[in-house]
Design a protein around this motif. Structure first.
Motif, mmCIF file in Angstrom:
data_model
loop_
_atom_site.group_PDB
_atom_site.id
_atom_site.type_symbol
_atom_site.label_atom_id
_atom_site.label_comp_id
_atom_site.label_asym_id
_atom_site.label_seq_id
_atom_site.Cartn_x
_atom_site.Cartn_y
_atom_site.Cartn_z
ATOM 1 N N ALA A 240 0.828 -1.197 0.000
ATOM 2 C CA ALA A 240 0.000 0.000 0.000
ATOM 3 C C ALA A 240 0.867 1.254 0.000
ATOM 4 C CB ALA A 240 -0.917 -0.005 1.230
ATOM 5 N N PHE A 241 1.998 1.177 0.694
ATOM 6 C CA PHE A 241 2.922 2.304 0.705
ATOM 7 C C PHE A 241 3.435 2.565 -0.711
ATOM 8 C CE2 PHE A 241 7.458 3.555 1.041
ATOM 9 C CZ PHE A 241 7.247 4.867 1.419
ATOM 10 N N VAL A 242 3.813 1.486 -1.399
ATOM 11 C CA VAL A 242 4.253 1.619 -2.788
ATOM 12 C C VAL A 242 3.149 2.261 -3.631
ATOM 13 C CG1 VAL A 242 4.812 0.300 -4.864
ATOM 14 C CG2 VAL A 242 5.892 -0.280 -2.700
ATOM 15 N N ALA A 243 1.910 1.814 -3.408
ATOM 16 C CA ALA A 243 0.781 2.361 -4.157
ATOM 17 C C ALA A 243 0.641 3.859 -3.897
ATOM 18 C CB ALA A 243 -0.500 1.633 -3.772
ATOM 19 N N ALA A 244 0.780 4.253 -2.627
ATOM 20 C CA ALA A 244 0.644 5.668 -2.270
ATOM 21 C C ALA A 244 1.735 6.490 -2.950
ATOM 22 C CB ALA A 244 0.713 5.841 -0.760
ATOM 23 N N VAL A 245 2.945 5.953 -3.017
ATOM 24 C CA VAL A 245 4.041 6.696 -3.636
ATOM 25 C C VAL A 245 3.838 6.774 -5.152
ATOM 26 C CG1 VAL A 245 6.532 6.718 -4.034
ATOM 27 C CG2 VAL A 245 5.650 6.127 -1.798
ATOM 28 N N ILE A 246 3.346 5.692 -5.740
ATOM 29 C CA ILE A 246 3.074 5.715 -7.179
ATOM 30 C C ILE A 246 2.062 6.806 -7.505
ATOM 31 C CG2 ILE A 246 1.943 4.443 -9.056
ATOM 32 C CD1 ILE A 246 3.293 1.905 -7.988
ATOM 33 N N LEU A 286 7.264 1.002 -9.445
ATOM 34 C CA LEU A 286 7.517 2.131 -8.542
ATOM 35 C C LEU A 286 8.734 2.929 -9.014
ATOM 36 C CD1 LEU A 286 7.094 3.622 -5.769
ATOM 37 C CD2 LEU A 286 8.723 1.997 -4.832
ATOM 38 N N ILE A 287 9.802 2.221 -9.319
ATOM 39 C CA ILE A 287 11.033 2.898 -9.742
ATOM 40 C C ILE A 287 10.789 3.671 -11.035
ATOM 41 C CG2 ILE A 287 13.385 2.491 -10.583
ATOM 42 C CD1 ILE A 287 13.464 0.109 -8.587
ATOM 43 N N LEU A 288 10.068 3.037 -11.947
ATOM 44 C CA LEU A 288 9.767 3.679 -13.236
ATOM 45 C C LEU A 288 9.004 4.984 -13.030
ATOM 46 C CD1 LEU A 288 10.057 2.888 -16.298
ATOM 47 C CD2 LEU A 288 7.626 2.334 -16.184
ATOM 48 N N VAL A 289 7.977 4.917 -12.179
ATOM 49 C CA VAL A 289 7.178 6.118 -11.920
ATOM 50 C C VAL A 289 8.050 7.209 -11.299
ATOM 51 C CG1 VAL A 289 5.302 7.059 -10.511
ATOM 52 C CG2 VAL A 289 4.972 4.935 -11.750
ATOM 53 N N LEU A 290 8.880 6.812 -10.344
ATOM 54 C CA LEU A 290 9.722 7.800 -9.669
ATOM 55 C C LEU A 290 10.740 8.410 -10.630
ATOM 56 C CD1 LEU A 290 10.304 6.250 -6.147
ATOM 57 C CD2 LEU A 290 8.723 8.040 -6.822
ATOM 58 N N LEU A 291 11.200 7.616 -11.601
ATOM 59 C CA LEU A 291 12.164 8.140 -12.581
ATOM 60 C C LEU A 291 11.505 9.143 -13.516
ATOM 61 C CD1 LEU A 291 14.301 5.066 -13.689
ATOM 62 C CD2 LEU A 291 15.089 7.117 -12.509
ATOM 63 N N GLY A 296 5.249 11.216 -8.209
ATOM 64 C CA GLY A 296 4.134 10.280 -8.324
ATOM 65 C C GLY A 296 3.206 10.740 -9.433
ATOM 66 N N LEU A 297 2.280 9.861 -9.834
ATOM 67 C CA LEU A 297 1.434 10.153 -11.003
ATOM 68 C C LEU A 297 0.623 11.432 -10.820
ATOM 69 C CD1 LEU A 297 0.143 6.568 -11.845
ATOM 70 C CD2 LEU A 297 1.899 7.896 -13.023
ATOM 71 N N PHE A 298 0.124 11.657 -9.582
ATOM 72 C CA PHE A 298 -0.741 12.812 -9.356
ATOM 73 C C PHE A 298 -0.067 13.893 -8.511
ATOM 74 C CE2 PHE A 298 -3.466 9.590 -10.759
ATOM 75 C CZ PHE A 298 -4.649 10.149 -11.194
ATOM 76 N N GLY A 299 1.161 13.642 -8.136
ATOM 77 C CA GLY A 299 1.805 14.558 -7.205
ATOM 78 C C GLY A 299 2.412 15.758 -7.914
ATOM 79 N N ARG A 300 2.646 16.796 -7.127
ATOM 80 C CA ARG A 300 3.384 17.946 -7.634
ATOM 81 C C ARG A 300 4.747 17.912 -6.986
ATOM 82 N NH1 ARG A 300 -1.449 20.835 -6.702
ATOM 83 N NH2 ARG A 300 -0.658 21.252 -4.618
#
Lengths: 306, 398
Positions: A240-246, A286-291, A296-300
């Motif tokens: 779930a933590f990974v999901a939140a970061v994604i 997760l790594i791909l999204v962070l790169l 994250g997908l919706f984060g600023r």
């Protein structure tokens, strides 16, 4: 085709549980900038609260509407209390200390709960996994062909609850006084306190809310996979933590979308490739999204002023 | 802000105390706690008795297995003493708790050898513990018999290490033969635990044997120990429409797998190995596991007279139906007693030779003849899962 559809249903069912747990991470992070690594274990404790309540109710009451409501209520109230205690005694004394200190304490609380619950003393459950009683009468709602694609009432219920809670949270954060106070505390809790906001109370309430949410998620998880064990929190919590970061940690819809994506990705990897790859693909994602999109997908990405 | 500190400290202290107690229990000079009937820890054995060392898990996750093992051994020793002992001596046991941990198992064996000077060692259940013990026993050249460690590597540690249970791959063979010959199945799917050498071992032999016998393995899927959602694998398996699914895992996962298979509409029997043998299987699997088959070391319902006599004696002493671990431990202790009787003296090398010559020994869990690799050649029982009980189906010979 029917196989694809079944995988889609399974993946969404797994994703909604991750989503509810991820919401707890996101809320606490949003307010305190603290990653509450004990969140998954609070969920586990919630499941045991529900488990005990279900057994006390007896077999007849379990599948009735009020029985189910009572199980959820007991778990959520119990966990809210636990969340309050953890915040009061583990995190509050460290609030003015470097953020790393609180993070380490969170990991400590997590281990205390997950390993403490493996003790076999009186009320504690012992290490071996248990079967969660069937509190919701399973019912097939949607079947294609000769049970080629099966969907269950509790799968629909989980999805509805997850989406409902997400909307409720969104409303709470952006449309109420409590939400405004939360956002103010999140922005700068010292200044918020100077403006007359009871920061301690807001933070305690946030913890209680996120813990109650975890208990609800845990129960849905236990209903889905029919098993309860003291280490379940570590695993679900991490995912779930990974999901939140994604999704962009701190972002409510982001947590939900990230969790649903993760659930689907895992399901398809196991279904079409091999279960060995499940975790590798989840963390690779997760790594791909962070790169590509570090917030994250919706984060600023907030520019840190130096 | 100061208050929480003593609270946390108290909790930590409590935890530490609990650990201490556990760790000390086996070595404390308290025969009650260690379960040794006569000898106290550390003290020399009473004159005129022959001391046997037992190291098994009495606490921790494998405790139920270890306690059955201890009971089985003590029943056999008590019977041997009633019958007059061996070589004019009574037998006594010294029991140490391994807590199910290899490091504790190794230190228990070291204590048994260096402090207690035991004649031979019996134990443990889990293969990883027995591997650690075998290392020490072999180095000190003290014979060791493991009742129930099925990993092939255990007896490969050296010529002083024996076992009385069949090894892992044999169970794959048994279920393949049973599926082809008794159930007449032609299409089977395999769902194995890819984090367990046990599960992989059983699955490999099953696939090879089943294919050799003309059957077809239509899907091979895997999961990881501790998973709770197996729907993806089961959905993939369902597409192949198998007649049965071979799941050589442990009860903790099998129960959930069975439930989810039924939920997805996969109503074929599951098949497995001795990792299924636990009361917990019924709790976790409910009615979903009914009608499934697994191979085991023995069945308490086997009408064989030898088995029934053992079951009665065990019930009288401990008040419960002995599981396979108790039966194997009973066999191990009796093989040891038999070897001591046949050996010219009780020197380790003589005992080793005597154990190695065990032939056609009538054990509860099958007739034991040890081969040159110190593994027994014996048959397995196939059980069917019923409503809260196991039904004995048949025995399959190698």
């Amino acid at each position: 085709m029917s196989q694809l559809l079944q995988h889609l249903i399974n993946g969404l069912a797994a994703g909604t549980i991750y989503a509810l747990v991820a919401l707890g991470y996101t809320m606490v992070y949003g307010v305190l900038k603290l990653i509450n690594f004990a969140h998954g274990d609070v969920m586990m404790v919630g499941v045991y609260f529900g488990y005990s309540t279900a057994f006390m109710l007896g077999r007849a009451a379990r599948q009735s509407l009020w029985g189910v409501a009572l199980v959820f209520l007991a778990a959520m109230v119990g966990c809210a209390l636990l969340g309050f205690l953890i915040e009061r005694f583990a995190y509050r004394p460290l609030r003015e200390k470097p953020r790393l200190t609180a993070l380490i304490t969170a990991i400590g609380i997590s281990f205390t709960l997950s390993y403490g619950f493996q003790l076999d003393l009186g009320p504690l459950p012992g290490a071996s996994p248990r079967a969660f009683p069937q509190i919701i009468k399973p019912n097939e709602w949607f079947i294609i062909g000769d049970r080629d694609v099966v969907i269950w009432n509790w799968q629909v219920l989980s999805l509805a609850i997850a989406v409902g809670l997400m909307l409720l949270l969104q409303f709470l954060v952006f449309r109420t006084r409590f939400g405004r106070a939360m956002r103010a505390v999140s922005f700068d809790h010292r200044t918020a306190a100077l403006m007359g906001i009871p920061t301690d109370r807001i933070i305690a309430l946030t913890f209680m809310l996120s813990s109650a949410l975890a208990a609800g998620a845990g129960l849905l998880y236990a209903i889905k996979d029919t098993s309860v064990s003291p280490l379940m929190g570590l695993y679900v919590g991490l995912k779930a933590f990974v999901a939140a970061v994604i999704g962009g940690i701190g972002n409510v819809p982001g947590a939900v979308v990230g969790a649903l994506l993760l659930g689907l990705v895992e399901e398809f990897v196991v279904g079409y490739a091999a279960s060995t790859w499940r975790d590798a693909v989840a963390f690779g994602f997760l790594i791909l999204v962070l790169l590509v999109k570090p917030g994250g997908l919706f984060g600023r990405v907030a520019a840190e002023k130096v | 802000m100061r208050r929480p500190v003593p609270l946390v400290l108290a909790a930590l202290l409590l935890g530490a105390l609990a650990c201490e107690k556990k760790a000390q229990a086996p070595s404390a000079p308290n025969p009650g706690a260690s379960g040794a009937p006569s000898a106290a820890g550390g003290a020399p054995a009473p004159a005129g008795t022959l001391l046997l060392g037992v190291a098994t898990a009495l606490t921790g996750g494998q405790a139920t297995f270890g306690i059955s093992t201890r009971n089985g051994i003590e029943l056999a020793i008590a019977e041997a003493n009633e019958a007059g002992g061996v070589k004019g001596q009574k037998l006594a046991t010294r029991v140490y708790d391994t807590q199910g941990k290899p490091e504790e198992a190794a230190s228990a064996v070291t204590r048994l050898i260096n402090q207690d000077h035991v004649a031979l060692i019996l134990g443990d259940v889990a293969s990883s513990n027995s591997l650690a013990m075998a290392e020490k026993a072999q180095a000190a050249k003290v014979p060791m018999i493991t009742p129930s460690s099925t990993n092939p590597d255990v007896t490969k540690k050296g010529d002083y290490i024996f076992r009385v249970c069949f090894i892992d791959p044999f169970q794959g063979f048994v279920m393949a033969k049973f599926a082809r010959e008794n159930l007449k199945l032609s299409k089977v799917a395999v769902l194995k635990d890819n984090r367990s050498a046990y599960s992989e071992g059983l699955a490999d032999v099953f696939v090879r044997k089943f294919t050799e016998m003309g059957g077809k393995v239509v899907a091979t899927e895997s999961y990881s120990q501790g998973d709770t959602d197996y729907r993806a694998q089961l959905t993939a398996i369902k597409k192949q429409k198998p007649d049965a699914i071979y799941v050589p895992g442990y009860y903790s996962e099998v129960g959930i797998i069975a439930r989810q298979a039924r939920e997805l509409g996969l109503n074929v029997p599951l098949m497995g190995g001795d990792g299924w043998d636990s009361e917990k299987l019924f709790e976790l699997g409910g009615s979903a596991v009914e009608g499934s088959y697994f191979s085991n070391h023995y069945s308490s319902q086997d009408p064989n007279e030898r088995v029934q006599k053992f079951v009665q004696a065990y019930k009288a002493k401990y008040g419960g139906v002995p599981d396979a671990l108790a039966a194997l431990a009973y066999d191990a202790a009796r093989v040891a007693v038999d070897a001591i009787k046949r050996a010219p003296d009780t020197k380790p090398a003589s005992l080793r030779d005597a154990i190695g010559q065990t032939k056609d020994f009538a054990g509860v869990a099958g007739t034991i003849t040890l081969d040159e690799n110190r593994n027994p050649v014996k048959s397995a029982a196939v059980l069917k899962v019923g409503d809260g009980t196991y039904e004995f189906v048949t025995t399959v010979a190698p």
